[in-house]
Structure formats: C-alpha cells, structure tokens
Design a protein around this motif. Structure first.
Motif, PDB file in Angstrom:
ATOM      1  N   SER A 234       0.832  -1.205   0.000  1.00  0.00           N
ATOM      2  CA  SER A 234       0.000   0.000   0.000  1.00  0.00           C
ATOM      3  C   SER A 234       0.861   1.247   0.000  1.00  0.00           C
ATOM      4  O   SER A 234       0.581   2.220  -0.710  1.00  0.00           O
ATOM      5  N   SER A 235       1.915   1.208   0.803  1.00  0.00           N
ATOM      6  CA  SER A 235       2.813   2.356   0.891  1.00  0.00           C
ATOM      7  C   SER A 235       3.432   2.674  -0.464  1.00  0.00           C
ATOM      8  O   SER A 235       3.509   3.841  -0.881  1.00  0.00           O
ATOM      9  N   MET A 236       3.876   1.641  -1.182  1.00  0.00           N
ATOM     10  CA  MET A 236       4.489   1.861  -2.485  1.00  0.00           C
ATOM     11  C   MET A 236       3.462   2.343  -3.514  1.00  0.00           C
ATOM     12  O   MET A 236       3.769   3.189  -4.352  1.00  0.00           O
ATOM     13  N   SER A 369      -2.199  -1.030   8.915  1.00  0.00           N
ATOM     14  CA  SER A 369      -2.704  -1.667   7.700  1.00  0.00           C
ATOM     15  C   SER A 369      -4.069  -1.112   7.306  1.00  0.00           C
ATOM     16  O   SER A 369      -4.342  -0.881   6.118  1.00  0.00           O
ATOM     17  N   ALA A 370      -4.929  -0.902   8.290  1.00  0.00           N
ATOM     18  CA  ALA A 370      -6.256  -0.347   8.004  1.00  0.00           C
ATOM     19  C   ALA A 370      -6.141   1.053   7.406  1.00  0.00           C
ATOM     20  O   ALA A 370      -6.865   1.409   6.461  1.00  0.00           O
ATOM     21  N   ILE A 371      -5.210   1.832   7.954  1.00  0.00           N
ATOM     22  CA  ILE A 371      -4.994   3.181   7.417  1.00  0.00           C
ATOM     23  C   ILE A 371      -4.537   3.094   5.967  1.00  0.00           C
ATOM     24  O   ILE A 371      -5.001   3.837   5.096  1.00  0.00           O
ATOM     25  N   MET A 372      -3.627   2.161   5.708  1.00  0.00           N
ATOM     26  CA  MET A 372      -3.081   2.022   4.361  1.00  0.00           C
ATOM     27  C   MET A 372      -4.157   1.664   3.341  1.00  0.00           C
ATOM     28  O   MET A 372      -4.158   2.177   2.217  1.00  0.00           O
ATOM     29  N   PHE A 377      -7.377   3.839  -1.495  1.00  0.00           N
ATOM     30  CA  PHE A 377      -8.593   4.316  -2.164  1.00  0.00           C
ATOM     31  C   PHE A 377      -8.573   5.835  -2.320  1.00  0.00           C
ATOM     32  O   PHE A 377      -8.904   6.372  -3.378  1.00  0.00           O
ATOM     33  N   LEU A 378      -8.169   6.527  -1.256  1.00  0.00           N
ATOM     34  CA  LEU A 378      -8.109   7.987  -1.316  1.00  0.00           C
ATOM     35  C   LEU A 378      -7.134   8.453  -2.387  1.00  0.00           C
ATOM     36  O   LEU A 378      -7.441   9.360  -3.181  1.00  0.00           O
ATOM     37  N   THR A 379      -5.952   7.835  -2.427  1.00  0.00           N
ATOM     38  CA  THR A 379      -4.918   8.251  -3.370  1.00  0.00           C
ATOM     39  C   THR A 379      -5.343   8.016  -4.809  1.00  0.00           C
ATOM     40  O   THR A 379      -5.185   8.899  -5.672  1.00  0.00           O
ATOM     41  N   ILE A 380      -5.869   6.825  -5.086  1.00  0.00           N
ATOM     42  CA  ILE A 380      -6.286   6.510  -6.455  1.00  0.00           C
ATOM     43  C   ILE A 380      -7.432   7.410  -6.908  1.00  0.00           C
ATOM     44  O   ILE A 380      -7.421   7.948  -8.022  1.00  0.00           O
ATOM     45  N   ILE A 381      -8.420   7.592  -6.029  1.00  0.00           N
ATOM     46  CA  ILE A 381      -9.561   8.452  -6.388  1.00  0.00           C
ATOM     47  C   ILE A 381      -9.109   9.892  -6.608  1.00  0.00           C
ATOM     48  O   ILE A 381      -9.530  10.553  -7.569  1.00  0.00           O
ATOM     49  N   ALA A 382      -8.233  10.381  -5.720  1.00  0.00           N
ATOM     50  CA  ALA A 382      -7.736  11.752  -5.863  1.00  0.00           C
ATOM     51  C   ALA A 382      -6.985  11.925  -7.182  1.00  0.00           C
ATOM     52  O   ALA A 382      -7.150  12.929  -7.886  1.00  0.00           O
ATOM     53  N   ASN A 383      -6.158  10.944  -7.535  1.00  0.00           N
ATOM     54  CA  ASN A 383      -5.431  11.017  -8.805  1.00  0.00           C
ATOM     55  C   ASN A 383      -6.380  10.947  -9.995  1.00  0.00           C
ATOM     56  O   ASN A 383      -6.204  11.677 -10.988  1.00  0.00           O
ATOM     57  N   MET A 384      -7.394  10.074  -9.915  1.00  0.00           N
ATOM     58  CA  MET A 384      -8.348   9.947 -11.013  1.00  0.00           C
ATOM     59  C   MET A 384      -9.129  11.241 -11.240  1.00  0.00           C
ATOM     60  O   MET A 384      -9.451  11.607 -12.377  1.00  0.00           O
ATOM     61  N   PHE A 404      -1.094  14.386   4.008  1.00  0.00           N
ATOM     62  CA  PHE A 404      -1.746  15.031   5.155  1.00  0.00           C
ATOM     63  C   PHE A 404      -2.689  14.059   5.861  1.00  0.00           C
ATOM     64  O   PHE A 404      -2.705  13.971   7.089  1.00  0.00           O
ATOM     65  N   TYR A 405      -3.457  13.328   5.096  1.00  0.00           N
ATOM     66  CA  TYR A 405      -4.404  12.362   5.675  1.00  0.00           C
ATOM     67  C   TYR A 405      -3.667  11.281   6.462  1.00  0.00           C
ATOM     68  O   TYR A 405      -3.997  10.991   7.613  1.00  0.00           O
ATOM     69  N   TYR A 406      -2.670  10.679   5.822  1.00  0.00           N
ATOM     70  CA  TYR A 406      -1.947   9.550   6.417  1.00  0.00           C
ATOM     71  C   TYR A 406      -1.288   9.934   7.735  1.00  0.00           C
ATOM     72  O   TYR A 406      -1.422   9.237   8.754  1.00  0.00           O
ATOM     73  N   ASN A 407      -0.583  11.062   7.736  1.00  0.00           N
ATOM     74  CA  ASN A 407       0.146  11.457   8.943  1.00  0.00           C
ATOM     75  C   ASN A 407      -0.781  11.974  10.037  1.00  0.00           C
ATOM     76  O   ASN A 407      -0.487  11.810  11.227  1.00  0.00           O
TER      77      ASN A 407
END
Length: 496
Positions: A234-236, A369-372, A377-384, A404-407
């Motif tokens: 997920s991190s990668m 892991s739950a955060i990841m 989903f957040l990262t892919i949707i934001a990029n899309m 910002f969300y992750y940290n």
C-alpha cells in the motif's frame, strides 16, 4: 539516543552528499541530456520496481526487524540470513511471474508509452532483484545497529554511478541504450558491496536453523508478515501511483517533468529516512522492555529535529526556484508548482517524525494496515479526479492530500493508543521564524543572465539563508539535539 544521534548524523551526511550528486544528475543533467520521455521512462521503471519489490519481499524485512530480538538469542542469529534470503528469492520468482502476466496490461493503453516501455520493460527484473537483495542485507545490518553502510551505498554510491553515466553522455556522447545499462548497474554494484559488508558482521551464518519457529512464534511471524505485505504494498502504491497514473492520462513527457520536480520532495525526506533507520532497532528493544519513556523521547525529539531540517531544505528550495528553472530546458516550467505542493506535503510528513515507525512496531500495528487500505482508495480516487483536469499539478495535489491524511491519522492513533504527543511551543517558533527568514531570502535580488550567474545566485542566496537560519535556530535553543550536532560540526573548525 546517542546511538541514534551518531548514526543519524553519519547517515545524513552520506544522504546529503548523495543529494548534491542527485541534484546534479536528476535536477540538471537529465533534463538537459535526455528527452522528456526518456526521463519519464526512468521514473516509471522505478515506480514499477518499488511496487514489485514490496510484493517480492513478502513482508520478511519488516517482520524480521520486529522479531529480530528472538533470532538474536540463538547462535548465528537463528538462521535469520538463510530464512530471509530464501524468502527473498522465492518472492522474486513469484513476483516475476505476476509481472510477466500483467505486462500486456501495462503496455495496452498508449502506443507512445508501449514503444519505449516495451523495449526496456524487462530491465525491471535486474533492478528489482538487486533492490530486493540490497534491502534484505541492509535490514539485517540495521538489526545489528549498523545503519550507515546502507545509506552510503544506496544514497551516495548508487547516485554516483548514475552521474558517471550522464557525464559519459555529455563528454563522449554514449547512447541512451548504453546509459541505461550503466543505470541498471547502479542497482547491482551497491548490492554486491552490501552483501560483502553484511558478511563481515559478527556471527554471520548461512546455515539453516528453524528452531526459533515454534508454533506460537511462527503464527505471530506469519501474521505480522502478511499484514506488512499489505502495508508495504500500500505504501508503495501511494508513493508511486502518481507517476504511473500520470503516464496513463498524460504520457511519458508529463512523467519526465514530474520525475524531475518530485526529486526535490525526495530530498526533504532523506533526513527522516536516516533517522528512522537508526531509530527502528532502538524502538523495537524499547517496546520489548516496555520502555515507553524512551519511545516518547525519540518521538518528540524526532519531530522537532525533522521540522527544523525540513524548513531549512524547503526554504533553500523555494528561494532558488527561479534560478533553477533558468538552468533547464523550456517545457519543465509547470514543475515549479509541483515542487511547492509536494514540498508542503513532505514538510508535514517530517513534522510528525517517526510516528509511522512507532505505530508499526507497537502492538497496534494492525491499525497501520487499516490506514493504508483507506489511503490506497483515497490516493487513487484523488489522482483519477485531479490528474485529468490539472495534469502534473493534479498529481502533486493528490500526493499532498494523501500525505496530510496519512500522517494526521497516525498522529491521532499514537496519541490515543500510546498517549504520546510530541508537539510544543517550539514547533510554532520554528514555523514562524523559518517563514520570516524564507520570505526575506526570497527577496534578495536575482543575479541571473547566464548559467554561471544563476549558479552564483543560488550559491550566494543559499549561503546567506542557511547561515542565518542555523544561527537563529541555534540561538533559540528549540532543539538541544540540533544544537549538539551543530556544536560537534563546529568544534573541529573552531579548534583549527
């Protein structure tokens, strides 16, 4: 803290020597010597490679670090090297099969991307194998509190080899085909060196020994490995999906510009990587001994130190942007806002210190892991949503939002579950003072007009800014650890 401080300092020195080389290579030479699509190809191959490596490692490096105290109680570290090496090779073969099956999908969406990517696609295998083995032996060395060699080889030697390849292009005009094999060797040579260094550590052994894997331990180890496979993957995805999706929506030219701009964000993360590498074995032992005070101290001090370093580097980048973009070809200008947006996201990442390591190494690691998963989903949707509309800037905004969300979530969980809160008035002081110095340095009149003048402008501007910044931070005493590092650096100079 003395071990962390010493090794973090040494690692940081090699990291930032690597940054100088990286700036020359990625910042100046690659934009001027390679086409934008060739630049984009290198960035895309690296993005695929880091995701590949996370799958292939099968979570062993994370689990091995987490449970290394159990291995270390046995002769030859309980067959740690044999087990880890076997899993790494098996994981590589498994991931290679997946890569071959998915190759048509990677090449199907763009004929422009397919042509050049198809030609060099299988270079993913040697650079991935080199990185897998390097990461394993580096992890083994770090478990034995030897964290400097890995940083030296990964951050300095690897970049030096790439620089040599670029210099050969400039001096004798070698082709891109020859250069890319030199680029590949930059992932192989440090790995061989890292293996030799690891073999020189005490009690190195390739003998199999599975005595540590009692039914209870095996269950815990496998469960942790499975979770960290997901977390690491997920991190990668989160870190490198922007370049992959930018290539999909825009093409390798856009990825090339983004690849150069994103280098400056990676510069800011060097110090946190160095500190995390040194802190992990200490945090592991502290959790084992239920020494939460040590962990709280590491967490608090890491946050203020990383904020100071982040402000220094981000400020240095901001005040030199105009001169820098005079040194590279036209067509890269949009990267200026990418640098600013990614830099702000990375600054927030630095300000939260080693919160990720603290959470991942605690008994609450499942939350990571739950955060990841949510972050993917957040990262892919934001990029899309953002890349089709805003291209490079959209990719940068998506990355910053994810950071910002992750940290923020990690900070909240460490606070709620471990009752650790690192921030105090010193953070506000650093932010306010840094902002004032950055604004003042930015308004120093530009010299400009030629390559020499632009380089001279960057040198003068950076010298004034960094000198004032360091003196003010030192006098404010917002971080005694930072003051101690400054004293150690200045002591030999004052004696001479």
């Amino acid at each position: 803290m003395s071990t962390i401080k010493k090794q973090s300092l040494h690692s940081a020195i090699f990291s930032y020597l690597g940054v100088v080389i990286g700036f020359i290579s990625q910042g100046l030479l690659i934009p001027n010597l390679l086409t934008k699509d060739q630049n984009g190809l290198l960035g895309l191959l690296l993005s695929f490679m880091y995701i590949f490596v996370q799958i292939a490692s099968l979570g062993f490096n994370y689990a091995g670090s987490r449970f290394f105290p159990s291995f270390s109680e046995r002769k030859g570290y309980g067959g740690f090297v044999f087990t880890g090496l076997s899993i790494s090779i098996f994981g590589f073969l498994l991931a290679t099969g997946i890569l071959v099956l998915l190759k048509p999908l990677f090449l199907s969406s763009s004929s422009e991307r397919s042509t050049i990517l198809d030609q060099y696609f299988y270079l993913l295998l040697p650079i991935s194998l080199g990185t897998i083995l390097f990461n394993f032996f580096d992890s083994y060395s770090r478990n034995l509190f030897e964290t400097v060699s890995g940083t030296f080889l990964n951050q300095f030697v690897q970049r030096l080899i790439i620089l040599i390849g670029l210099v050969l292009i400039a001096l004798i005009g070698i082709s891109f085909d020859i250069f890319i094999w030199i680029w590949v060797s930059a992932f192989i040579i440090p790995t061989i060196w890292m293996i030799i260094k690891s073999m020189q550590l005490s009690e190195f052994s390739l003998k199999p020994d599975f005595s540590v894997f009692t039914p209870k331990f095996r269950k815990e180890f496998i469960n942790y490995s499975l979770i960290t496979i997901l977390t690491g993957f997920s991190s990668m995805i989160i870190m490198y999906i922007d370049k992959i999706m930018l290539t999909f929506y825009g093409g390798l030219d856009d990825t090339g510009v983004y690849n150069t701009a994103s280098f400056f964000g990676s510069i800011m993360g060097m110090s946190l990587i160095a500190m995390s590498r040194a802190a992990v074995p200490v945090i592991v032992n502290a959790f084992k001994n239920n020494d939460l005070h040590t962990i709280q101290t590491i967490y608090r001090k890491s946050c203020v130190m990383q904020l100071i370093i982040g402000c220094l580097i981000f400020g240095g980048i901001l005040i030199n942007l105009d001169s820098f973009f005079e040194l590279i070809p036209q067509g890269y200008e949009e990267g200026k806002w990418v640098i600013i947006i990614l830099g702000l996201g990375k600054l927030f990442d630095l300000a939260t210190g080693v919160n990720g390591s603290v959470l991942a190494l605690s008994k609450y690691y499942r939350y990571d892991s739950a955060i990841m998963i949510s972050l993917i989903f957040l990262t892919i949707i934001a990029n899309m949503l953002l890349i089709p509309e805003y291209k490079l800037i959209g990719a940068a905004l998506a990355a910053a939002i994810s950071t910002f969300y992750y940290n923020s979530i990690k900070y909240w969980l460490v606070l709620k579950k471990l009752k650790m809160q690192p921030f105090d008035i010193n953070f506000l002081k650093v932010i306010v003072v840094s902002s004032m110095i950055i604004v003042a340095a930015y308004h120093i009149p530009l010299i400009g007009g030629s390559v020499f003048n632009n380089l001279l402008d960057m040198a003068i501007r950076s010298s004034i800014f960094s000198s004032v910044f360091i003196v003010v931070i030192y006098k404010m005493r917002v971080s005694l650890e930072m003051n101690d590092i400054i004293n150690r650096v200045l002591k030999p100079l004052l004696k001479s």
